[in-house]
Enzyme design. Sequence first.
Site, PDB file in Angstrom:
ATOM      1  N   ARG A  85      39.735  56.951  33.591  1.00  0.00           N
ATOM      2  CA  ARG A  85      39.628  55.501  33.746  1.00  0.00           C
ATOM      3  C   ARG A  85      39.126  55.183  35.164  1.00  0.00           C
ATOM      4  O   ARG A  85      39.385  55.939  36.107  1.00  0.00           O
ATOM      5  CB  ARG A  85      40.990  54.846  33.529  1.00  0.00           C
ATOM      6  CG  ARG A  85      40.925  53.315  33.551  1.00  0.00           C
ATOM      7  CD  ARG A  85      42.304  52.684  33.590  1.00  0.00           C
ATOM      8  NE  ARG A  85      42.186  51.226  33.687  1.00  0.00           N
ATOM      9  CZ  ARG A  85      43.174  50.408  33.994  1.00  0.00           C
ATOM     10  NH1 ARG A  85      44.375  50.898  34.262  1.00  0.00           N
ATOM     11  NH2 ARG A  85      42.975  49.108  34.068  1.00  0.00           N
ATOM     12  N   HIS A  86      38.411  54.080  35.300  1.00  0.00           N
ATOM     13  CA  HIS A  86      37.962  53.645  36.627  1.00  0.00           C
ATOM     14  C   HIS A  86      39.152  53.456  37.563  1.00  0.00           C
ATOM     15  O   HIS A  86      40.315  53.341  37.132  1.00  0.00           O
ATOM     16  CB  HIS A  86      37.164  52.348  36.538  1.00  0.00           C
ATOM     17  CG  HIS A  86      37.935  51.209  35.944  1.00  0.00           C
ATOM     18  ND1 HIS A  86      38.930  50.547  36.624  1.00  0.00           N
ATOM     19  CD2 HIS A  86      37.875  50.629  34.720  1.00  0.00           C
ATOM     20  CE1 HIS A  86      39.440  49.601  35.858  1.00  0.00           C
ATOM     21  NE2 HIS A  86      38.833  49.626  34.690  1.00  0.00           N
ATOM     22  N   GLY A  87      38.878  53.368  38.858  1.00  0.00           N
ATOM     23  CA  GLY A  87      39.929  53.196  39.846  1.00  0.00           C
ATOM     24  C   GLY A  87      40.389  51.749  39.973  1.00  0.00           C
ATOM     25  O   GLY A  87      39.967  50.860  39.222  1.00  0.00           O
TER      26      GLY A  87
END
Length: 453
Positions: A85-87
């Site tokens: 998942r993106h940060g």
Amino acid sequence: MVKQVVTTICFILFHCVICYWAFRSSCNIRSFAKSIPTIAKYFGTKGRYEEVNTYLIDDILAINNSIATLPSSKCSAIHLTAIIRHGTRLPTNKNIRKMRDFYNLVVRNASDKLNCLSEVKSRWTMWYTDDMDGQLVEKGSDDHRYLAQRLIKWFPSLLSVDNVRNGGVKLMTSTKHRCVSSTIAFRTGLMQGLNREVIAELEIEENDALMRYFDQCERFVKEVENNINALEEVKRFNKGAEMKRAMEKLADRLEVPYSSITYDSIEAAFYLCSYEFTIKGVNSPWCQLFDEADALVMEYSSDLKQYWKRSYGHEINRKSSCILFRDLFHRLDRIVAQFNSSGTVSEVVTVQVGHAETLIPLLTLLDMFKDDTPLKSTNFATQQNRTFQSSRFVPYAANLLVSLYDCPDGIRMEVRLNENPLTLPGLSESVPMYEDVKMHYSALLSGCDQKTV
């Protein structure tokens, strides 16, 4: 008798005063600015990765080799797929508007009696603007840079300079700017971890068909995304007794009429707390508007939404991830065939960066985090020990790591979630034979299709 009544009344009044002043003092930002909010573990998909792996708070590059045990010391890693998942990111426009409305309500109408509200009015400014719309923040870049460096430690033979130079490491992302930025940060982390500028030349593939498959699944869009009845359980809970009580408590603290506080209001207040902490690391005055009981209600509301919109609530939710599931196993089959044929593989590491909405349906398809009793609006009290708790498995930078090992008895497969090994549901070994995994998921491998449920 009269003396006993007077004594009882005095006792109650004394404790009311103590509780009042305790709440006032706990609502002081000066005492809490550098600490972790007591409710941080309930932020759901808006939570920090460090709340899942708390040892990273002291050392962001730490790994715990003792938790990863292979069946033989002679096993060697031959491939890694990391679906990440993106940060940490800024709020989306929709939530920024809710937060702004709630902030204005507090500034105009709330009492100044509580220190935290006084702090909000005198020191805190509404710094979130519409143009931010979910962009990655510096903390989000750090999430991915440091994850890349930890993965180098976990898989040193795979994430090597030679494998990068020879084209064995592939980077893929969705087209959303927060995902592209996260992937660039991951690449930077590789460069820093391997001390080689050559990493900067790694190309990044944008692929929404895989990383945002939920947007392109017609049945999901029709039956869930655009169906006003798909989230009825969420709506009922948000209008139910537990949420009503939490909203009344918030109104009492603000000293505003109950009618002033809607679900959007309390959600916005909770977001103001969570975003200030995840983005800035600040235990803000907003966090002091909630106690643990409130946070449990807010987390359950969030989990209900994820459950019914992305997970077990509707069958098409998990089936929407079939394309990513097939992509994973087609790659693993190709790797195994190459290795058995020549002893080498062409794609040593595959990194795919997407969203919470990318991971949750896939984890659901794999039967992970499935409770015996479905999450509903009416069973909040009995679901406090539920397995499906998004705070624990899909924080920012959540990752599913699937690795293949060449062992003396054949090819084995390991799965880790957020760097922690797990045993796949229905399998007895933590690092099973790859063929046993395929046998277990044989029905999906032969018939996983978004169009048929």
